[in-house]
Design an enzyme around this catalytic site. Structure first.
Site, PDB file in Angstrom:
ATOM      1  N   SER A 204       2.518  -0.885   4.240  1.00  0.00           N
ATOM      2  CA  SER A 204       3.754  -0.457   3.602  1.00  0.00           C
ATOM      3  C   SER A 204       4.917  -0.567   4.593  1.00  0.00           C
ATOM      4  CB  SER A 204       3.585   0.968   3.056  1.00  0.00           C
ATOM      5  OG  SER A 204       4.650   1.311   2.200  1.00  0.00           O
ATOM      6  N   GLU A 326       0.360  -1.471  -7.263  1.00  0.00           N
ATOM      7  CA  GLU A 326       1.049  -0.765  -6.173  1.00  0.00           C
ATOM      8  C   GLU A 326       1.902   0.392  -6.693  1.00  0.00           C
ATOM      9  OE1 GLU A 326       0.931  -1.372  -2.897  1.00  0.00           O
ATOM     10  OE2 GLU A 326       0.457  -3.478  -2.575  1.00  0.00           O
ATOM     11  N   HIS A 425      -1.014   1.687  -4.568  1.00  0.00           N
ATOM     12  CA  HIS A 425      -0.541   1.596  -3.188  1.00  0.00           C
ATOM     13  C   HIS A 425      -1.360   2.554  -2.315  1.00  0.00           C
ATOM     14  CE1 HIS A 425       2.566   0.547  -0.272  1.00  0.00           C
ATOM     15  NE2 HIS A 425       2.845   1.825  -0.037  1.00  0.00           N
TER      16      HIS A 425
END
Length: 521
Positions: A204, A326, A425
Site C-alpha cells: 500500500s 482492494e 486490501h
C-alpha cells in the site's frame, strides 16, 4: 562453505556505537537500532539527520516507540488495528532479524510498512521478519519512519521548517527511508547480510515508498529488487502549490497562525489536528488520503510509478500485485458506500469516464460481476482506478521496454462479515509473511479454511523468498510463473487453486485504457 561467527553474535559494533540484541527462536534479533537522529525540537519537519555516536553498549532487545499516529482502542473491524502504543517522535529506528551475525553475506529484505501514510510501524508483530529470515536464510530489516502530519506536511519555504538544508523538500518520510536504506548499505554486512543484494518490499503506502526510494537518484545502486504489494499508483500526488493548500488547511485545524507556530506544540496535538484534515478532505466514493507524498521537484520529481520506469530504476527487478477486491477494505462495511444506489455510482463513474460514457461503464462493470449491487460496482471501480489498472499500466510499460515484471492477483476471499470483504486490501499480507499466529487479532482472517490458508501461504511465502534470493519467484511447489510480457500478460492468480493466467486483469485494462484516451483527446 563455513562462515565465521563472532564470539558473541548478540553484540555488534557499529560506527555509531556498540549494540546488544538477543536470540529468539534460533534467530539473532536487534530492535530499535537508530538510523537517524531523533526528529524532535529543531529537527521536527526537517530531513533526517545522522545519529550521534553513543558510549557504552546500547540495549537493542526491546522495540522502540512507533511514529506518532491516530489510535483507536479496540482496533477496527477489518485489521483489528494498525498501530500500538507507545508512540513518540523519537521513532527513527529499525529492527534486524538474522540467522547469524557472521560473514555469510545473505540476501537482504527491507520491509516498509503501509498504512495510508498515517499509520503503522515496522515494530508491529504482523511485520516480524522472523519467518523470512528463518525460512529463506535472509537478513530482514523493518523500518519505522514518520507518518501523518510529522512526515507528510509540505512546509512553507518562508518559515523555518526547511532549515538550512536547501534539499529539504517536503517529503520528510522519504528522507527517513533513504537514511534507513543507507544504514543498511553501510552496516548490514555486520549482521550477516549482503549490501549488494537488497530487496525493498512494501505494501500500500509502503509500496509507494518502495517505488519512490527505488527511483531516487540518491538510492542508485542500493536496491537490486522491489516487491510492490497493492501500490495505490492511481493516487494523484500533489504539486507543492496544491500541497501547501492542504498544509494551510491543517494549520487551521490546529488553530495556529502558521506551521512554525506548531514546532513546539506537543505531538499529540498535531496528531489530533490530523483528524480535522481527514474530515475536510473526505470525498464520497474516494479513498481518504489527508496526507500524501508531494511531487516537490527536490526529493521527488515524478510520480513514483513513472519514475520507476526510467534511469537507473529501470534496471531494478520488480514483483507487483494487487488483491481482487482492494476497495472492499474501506467501503464494504460502510453502509453509505455499500448501500449506494445506481445514480450515485454512475455519478462517481462520470468523474473518471465522463458523463456520456458513465452508463455504459456501469453496465460493463455489472456484466463483469453478475448479480452486482451498485455498491459492488462502486468498489470494483475504486479497486481498478486506484490499484489494478495503474499497476497493469506499469507492467505494460515495463514489458514494452523489454524489462518485464512479475505480476500477481490475490483472489482468495475472506469469509468474515458474511463474505462482504472479498479479497480485500491487506489480505495478502499474512500469506506473504506466513505468520498467521501474529494476525490472531485481525477479524478479516477469521473463518479461513486452514488447509487452504496454510497451503496458499506456503506457496506465496516461498515465492517471495525465491524472488528476494534470485529475482525469480518460481519454486518447485507452484505452477510455472512467467513474467508479464507483451502478447501474454501472464499474471499469477493466488487462490484456493493457484495458477497463471494470461491477461487476468484484461477487463480493467481495456476499460481504463479507454478512459485515458478520452481524457487525453
Amino acid at each position: 562453505m563455513a562462515h565465521t561467527p563472532r564470539p558473541d553474535q548478540t553484540v555488534v559494533d557499529l560506527p555509531t556505537g556498540r549494540v546488544r540484541g538477543m536470540v529468539e527462536e534460533g534467530l539473532t534479533v536487534f530492535r530499535a537500532l537508530p538510523y537517524a537522529a531523533p526528529p524532535v525540537g529543531a529537527l521536527r519537519w526537517r530531513p533526517a539527520q545522522p545519529h550521534p555516536r553513543w558510549n557504552g553498549t546500547r540495549d537493542a532487545r526491546t522495540d522502540g516507540p512507533s511514529a506518532p499516529q491516530m489510535y483507536r482502542e479496540g482496533g477496527d473491524p477489518v485489521l483489528g488495528g494498525h498501530g500500538e502504543p507507545p508512540f513518540d517522535e523519537d521513532c527513527l529506528t529499525l529492527n534486524v532479524w538474522t540467522p547469524a551475525a557472521d560473514d555469510a553475506r545473505r540476501p537482504v529484505l527491507v520491509w516498509i510498512h503501509g498504512g495510508g501514510f498515517v499509520s503503522g510501524s515496522g515494530s508491529l508483530p504482523i511485520y516480524s521478519g522472523a519467518t523470512f529470515a528463518r525460512d529463506g536464510d535472509l537478513v530482514v530489516v523493518s523500518v519505522n519512519y514518520r507518518v501523518g502530519p510529522l512526515g507528510y506536511l509540505h512546509p512553507d519555504t518562508e518559515d523555518d521548517t526547511r532549515g538550512s538544508d536547501p534539499a529539504g523538500g517536503g517529503n520528510h518520510w522519504l528522507s527517513d527511508q533513504l537514511a534507513a536504506l543507507r544504514w543498511v548499505h553501510e552496516n548490514i554486512a555486520r549482521f550477516g547480510g549482503d549490501p549488494e543484494t537488497v530487496t525493498v518490499a512494501g505494501q500500500s503506502g509502503g509500496a509507494v515508498s518502495t517505488a519512490a526510494l527505488a527511483a531516487t537518484p540518491q538510492a542508485a545502486g542500493l536496491i537490486r529488487r522491489v516487491i510492490l504489494m497493492s501500490p495505490p499508483f492511481g493516487l494523484d500526488f500533489p504539486t507543492p502549490a496544491a500541497s501547501l493548500e492542504r498544509t494551510a488547511a491543517y494549520v487551521e485545524c490546529a488553530a495556529a497562525e502558521d506551521l512554525a507556530e506548531l514546532r513546539d506544540r506537543p505531538w499529540p496535538e498535531l496528531i489530533g489536528a490530523g483528524g480535522g484534515l481527514f474530515a475536510r478532505t473526505a470525498r464520497w466514493g474516494y479513498w481518504p488520503t489527508p496526507f500524501l507524498p508531494v511531487i516537490d521537484g527536490v526529493t521527488l520529481h515524478h510520480h513514483p510509478a513513472e519514475a520507476l520506469l526510467h534511469g537507473a530504476a529501470a534496471g531494478i527487478e520488480v514483483l507487483i500485485g494487487w488483491t481482487r477486491e482492494e476497495a472492499n477494505f474501506g467501503f464494504a462495511l460502510d453502509e453509505g458506500h455499500a448501500g449506494a444506489d445506481r445514480e450515485q455510482v454512475t455519478g462517481r463513474i462520470a468523474d473518471t469516464f465522463g458523463a456520456a460514457a458513465a452508463p455504459a461503464v456501469y453496465a460493463a462493470y455489472e456484466r463483469a460481476r453478475p448479480g452486482a449491487r451498485p455498491g459492488d460496482v462502486l468498489m470494483d471501480l475504486i479497486t481498478d482506478e486506484l490499484f489494478r489498472a495503474p499497476a497493469v499500466r506499469f507492467a505494460e510499460a515495463r514489458a514494452a521496454m523489454g524489462r518485464p515484471v512479475w505480476a500477481y492477483q490475490f483472489d482468495l476471499p475472506s469469509p468474515a462479515h458474511e463474505g462482504r470483504l472479498g479479497a480485500a486490501h491487506c489480505l495478502d499480507l499474512p500469506f506473504a509473511f506466513d505468520n498467521f499466529e501474529q494476525w490472531a487479532h485481525a477479524p478479516f482472517i477469521a473463518g479461513l479454511d486452514l488447509a487452504v490458508r496454510d497451503g496458499l501461504a506456503q506457496t506465496m511465502h516461498r515465492a517471495w523468498i525465491a524472488f528476494v534470493r534470485t529475482g525469480d519467484p518460481n519454486h518447485p511447489d507452484m505452477p510455472q510463473w512467467s513474467p508479464y510480457e507483451e502478447g501474454t500478460r501472464t499474471t499469477m492468480r493466488f487462490d484456493a487453486v493457484v495458477g497463471a493466467l494470461d491477461d487476468l486483469a484484461g477487463h480493467a485494462r481495456r476499460l481504463h485504457e479507454g478512459a485515458l484516451r478520452r481524457l487525453s483527446s
